[in-house]
Enzyme design. Sequence first.
Site, mmCIF file in Angstrom:
data_model
loop_
_atom_site.group_PDB
_atom_site.id
_atom_site.type_symbol
_atom_site.label_atom_id
_atom_site.label_comp_id
_atom_site.label_asym_id
_atom_site.label_seq_id
_atom_site.Cartn_x
_atom_site.Cartn_y
_atom_site.Cartn_z
ATOM 1 N N GLY A 11 0.822 -1.223 0.000
ATOM 2 C CA GLY A 11 0.000 0.000 0.000
ATOM 3 C C GLY A 11 0.848 1.262 0.000
ATOM 4 N N ARG A 13 1.339 3.533 -2.105
ATOM 5 C CA ARG A 13 0.818 4.769 -2.737
ATOM 6 C C ARG A 13 -0.263 5.429 -1.896
ATOM 7 N NH1 ARG A 13 -0.299 3.813 -8.998
ATOM 8 N NH2 ARG A 13 -1.829 2.342 -8.144
ATOM 9 N N SER A 108 -7.403 0.348 12.742
ATOM 10 C CA SER A 108 -7.857 1.677 13.165
ATOM 11 C C SER A 108 -8.668 1.575 14.453
ATOM 12 C CB SER A 108 -8.664 2.339 12.055
ATOM 13 O OG SER A 108 -10.022 2.045 12.203
ATOM 14 N N SER A 109 -8.989 2.734 15.008
ATOM 15 C CA SER A 109 -9.663 2.768 16.314
ATOM 16 C C SER A 109 -11.096 2.226 16.235
ATOM 17 C CB SER A 109 -9.681 4.192 16.850
ATOM 18 O OG SER A 109 -10.376 5.019 15.959
ATOM 19 N N CYS A 110 -11.617 2.015 15.019
ATOM 20 C CA CYS A 110 -12.993 1.499 14.899
ATOM 21 C C CYS A 110 -13.105 0.036 15.346
ATOM 22 C CB CYS A 110 -13.530 1.673 13.486
ATOM 23 S SG CYS A 110 -12.716 0.613 12.312
ATOM 24 N N TYR A 137 -15.693 -3.249 8.188
ATOM 25 C CA TYR A 137 -14.269 -2.929 8.194
ATOM 26 C C TYR A 137 -13.650 -3.347 9.531
ATOM 27 C CZ TYR A 137 -10.175 0.053 7.567
ATOM 28 O OH TYR A 137 -8.894 0.528 7.424
ATOM 29 N N LYS A 141 -10.562 -5.979 10.491
ATOM 30 C CA LYS A 141 -9.351 -5.525 11.201
ATOM 31 C C LYS A 141 -9.164 -6.285 12.516
ATOM 32 C CE LYS A 141 -7.682 -2.490 8.360
ATOM 33 N NZ LYS A 141 -6.359 -2.691 7.749
ATOM 34 N N ASN A 166 -7.859 8.805 14.043
ATOM 35 C CA ASN A 166 -8.130 9.478 12.760
ATOM 36 C C ASN A 166 -6.853 10.152 12.257
ATOM 37 O OD1 ASN A 166 -11.065 9.129 12.937
ATOM 38 N ND2 ASN A 166 -10.865 10.544 14.657
ATOM 39 N N LEU A 167 -6.511 9.873 11.008
ATOM 40 C CA LEU A 167 -5.283 10.430 10.449
ATOM 41 C C LEU A 167 -5.590 11.543 9.462
ATOM 42 C CD1 LEU A 167 -3.378 7.126 9.683
ATOM 43 C CD2 LEU A 167 -3.214 8.588 11.706
ATOM 44 N N HIS A 180 -12.749 11.535 5.026
ATOM 45 C CA HIS A 180 -12.945 11.701 6.461
ATOM 46 C C HIS A 180 -13.170 13.185 6.785
ATOM 47 C CE1 HIS A 180 -10.593 7.769 6.556
ATOM 48 N NE2 HIS A 180 -11.783 7.490 7.033
ATOM 49 N N TRP A 203 -22.251 19.030 8.915
ATOM 50 C CA TRP A 203 -23.217 18.114 9.541
ATOM 51 C C TRP A 203 -23.181 18.183 11.065
ATOM 52 C CZ3 TRP A 203 -24.371 12.608 7.417
ATOM 53 C CH2 TRP A 203 -24.861 12.720 6.107
HETATM 54 N N1 LIG Z 1 -6.686 7.274 6.812
HETATM 55 C C1 LIG Z 1 -6.951 7.193 8.095
HETATM 56 O O1 LIG Z 1 -7.514 8.119 8.723
HETATM 57 C C2 LIG Z 1 -6.571 5.977 8.876
HETATM 58 C C3 LIG Z 1 -6.793 6.010 10.232
HETATM 59 C C4 LIG Z 1 -6.444 4.924 10.987
HETATM 60 C C5 LIG Z 1 -5.880 3.835 10.367
HETATM 61 N N2 LIG Z 1 -5.643 3.807 9.039
HETATM 62 C C6 LIG Z 1 -5.098 2.573 8.472
HETATM 63 O O2 LIG Z 1 -3.954 2.719 7.684
HETATM 64 C C7 LIG Z 1 -3.976 1.786 6.605
HETATM 65 C C8 LIG Z 1 -3.757 2.529 5.300
HETATM 66 O O3 LIG Z 1 -4.739 3.541 5.175
HETATM 67 P P1 LIG Z 1 -4.580 4.749 4.127
HETATM 68 O O4 LIG Z 1 -5.424 5.845 4.650
HETATM 69 O O5 LIG Z 1 -3.151 4.969 3.791
HETATM 70 O O6 LIG Z 1 -5.331 4.114 2.866
HETATM 71 P P2 LIG Z 1 -5.302 4.554 1.323
HETATM 72 O O7 LIG Z 1 -4.706 5.910 1.173
HETATM 73 O O8 LIG Z 1 -6.641 4.277 0.784
HETATM 74 O O9 LIG Z 1 -4.272 3.521 0.687
HETATM 75 C C9 LIG Z 1 -4.538 2.167 0.686
HETATM 76 C C10 LIG Z 1 -3.560 1.470 -0.228
HETATM 77 O O10 LIG Z 1 -3.939 0.102 -0.236
HETATM 78 C C11 LIG Z 1 -3.645 -0.420 -1.493
HETATM 79 N N3 LIG Z 1 -4.581 -1.485 -1.835
HETATM 80 C C12 LIG Z 1 -5.932 -1.503 -1.678
HETATM 81 N N4 LIG Z 1 -6.445 -2.648 -2.173
HETATM 82 C C13 LIG Z 1 -5.380 -3.367 -2.642
HETATM 83 C C14 LIG Z 1 -5.248 -4.618 -3.285
HETATM 84 N N5 LIG Z 1 -6.322 -5.384 -3.552
HETATM 85 N N6 LIG Z 1 -4.008 -5.023 -3.657
HETATM 86 C C15 LIG Z 1 -2.926 -4.259 -3.421
HETATM 87 N N7 LIG Z 1 -2.982 -3.069 -2.798
HETATM 88 C C16 LIG Z 1 -4.195 -2.624 -2.438
HETATM 89 C C17 LIG Z 1 -3.784 0.696 -2.508
HETATM 90 O O11 LIG Z 1 -2.788 0.480 -3.492
HETATM 91 P P3 LIG Z 1 -2.768 1.161 -4.970
HETATM 92 O O12 LIG Z 1 -2.618 2.635 -4.735
HETATM 93 O O13 LIG Z 1 -1.574 0.591 -5.633
HETATM 94 O O14 LIG Z 1 -4.066 0.811 -5.630
HETATM 95 C C18 LIG Z 1 -3.567 1.957 -1.662
HETATM 96 O O15 LIG Z 1 -2.348 2.575 -1.977
HETATM 97 C C19 LIG Z 1 -5.320 1.064 6.687
HETATM 98 O O16 LIG Z 1 -5.145 -0.195 7.256
HETATM 99 C C20 LIG Z 1 -6.134 1.916 7.607
HETATM 100 O O17 LIG Z 1 -6.996 1.145 8.427
HETATM 101 C C21 LIG Z 1 -5.979 4.865 8.269
#
Ligand SMILES: NC(=O)c1ccc[n+]([C@@H]2O[C@H](COP(=O)([O-])OP(=O)(O)OC[C@H]3O[C@@H](n4cnc5c(N)ncnc54)[C@H](OP(=O)(O)O)[C@@H]3O)[C@@H](O)[C@H]2O)c1
Length: 316
Positions: A11, A13, A108-110, A137, A141, A166-167, A180, A203
């Site tokens: 992941g 990107r 995540s915290s959920c 989700y 997790k 939350n990030l 978000h 909201w």
């Molecule tokens: N964003 C938040 O607020 C937040 C908060 C708490 C925890 N997190 C956790 O952090 C982690 C990453 O979150 P994020 O916000 O960075 O997500 P994101 O920006 O949506 O990125 C998710 C990445 O997962 C890859 N991916 C999804 N489906 C895939 C598949 N089938 N095969 C290969 N790669 C796949 C995508 O790759 P490609 O770009 O190559 O398609 C994408 O780059 C998650 O586990 C999430 O629970 C996020």
Amino acid sequence: MDNSTKIYIAGHRGMVGSTVKRLFEEKGFNKIICRTSSELDLRNQLAVNKFFATVKPDVVIDAAARVGGILANRDYPWQFLYENLEIQNNLISAAHENDVEKLIFLGSSCIYPKLAEQPLKEDALLTGPLEPTNQWYAIAKIAGVKMVEALRNQYNRDYVSLMPTNLYGPNDNFDLETSHVLPAMIRKFHDAKEAGHTPVPLWGSGSPMREFLHVDDVASAVYFALDRKMNYDLYNVGTGKDITIKELALTIQRIVGHQGEIEWDTTKPDGTPRKLMDVSRMKEEGWEYTIELEEGIQSTYEWFLENIENIKEVKL
Ligand SMILES: NC(=O)c1ccc[n+]([C@@H]2O[C@H](COP(=O)([O-])OP(=O)(O)OC[C@H]3O[C@@H](n4cnc5c(N)ncnc54)[C@H](OP(=O)(O)O)[C@@H]3O)[C@@H](O)[C@H]2O)c1
């Protein structure tokens, strides 16, 4: 870990993965391995097994997931449950089968029950019902957290689950339907400013309290957890501080420079009144966040302006 440790970032990107990659590059790691989802679909077990057998990473960081807000969870429960299970099952089992030394699983915290005592401690896991909107989700997790725990207990694997709050930060999703709250507000205030300081509808009442962490701090927590033996399988990663949605809106409004009204639509639901992580477990290990919210929003808005032509807008 040293600079020649082979680190696979799944992941890379995404918002978290790209930040982790940048940090590890800055620290001089020169064997960072990345694959986009079109090069390696992590839902495909055969492909994942082949990749691990060929590449043989020493360390795996699982920042790949199907991520989204309330609307996306509501409309795609099957994908949120099944795809996340597939991705993490394939990654964690391939890591174990191929003797990967360290693995970080991000959730995540959920994962914590809707009515768990605040601030949320790691021990609150599975003590009550989940928030129904993102249960799909969350269940996936939780399964990932339990896989990590099982491998630690049974095979003494040095694998760890990190649950960030939350990030926000660069490379976030700024789509108004799927994003978000924090990036959505940046987008709304910015667009309203550009349109001549038109009113911004938001909201709810603005009274719920939320915690926010800059993504650079998560990357530093990932590095920290990889660089030493961690005592537990599961850690919360946050600031331990929260603010009301109203305070957040006023802060973003000021930073963006929007001079119009905010219209609170109190007919819309507020959601959980408070969601704050207990971060003492990580603190006891020696890790703490460094980026204060105001400073983080300021730099995220600067990034947003510099990248406005290419910002990510994830569609449902
Ligand atoms: N964003 C938040 O607020 C937040 C908060 C708490 C925890 N997190 C956790 O952090 C982690 C990453 O979150 P994020 O916000 O960075 O997500 P994101 O920006 O949506 O990125 C998710 C990445 O997962 C890859 N991916 C999804 N489906 C895939 C598949 N089938 N095969 C290969 N790669 C796949 C995508 O790759 P490609 O770009 O190559 O398609 C994408 O780059 C998650 O586990 C999430 O629970 C996020």
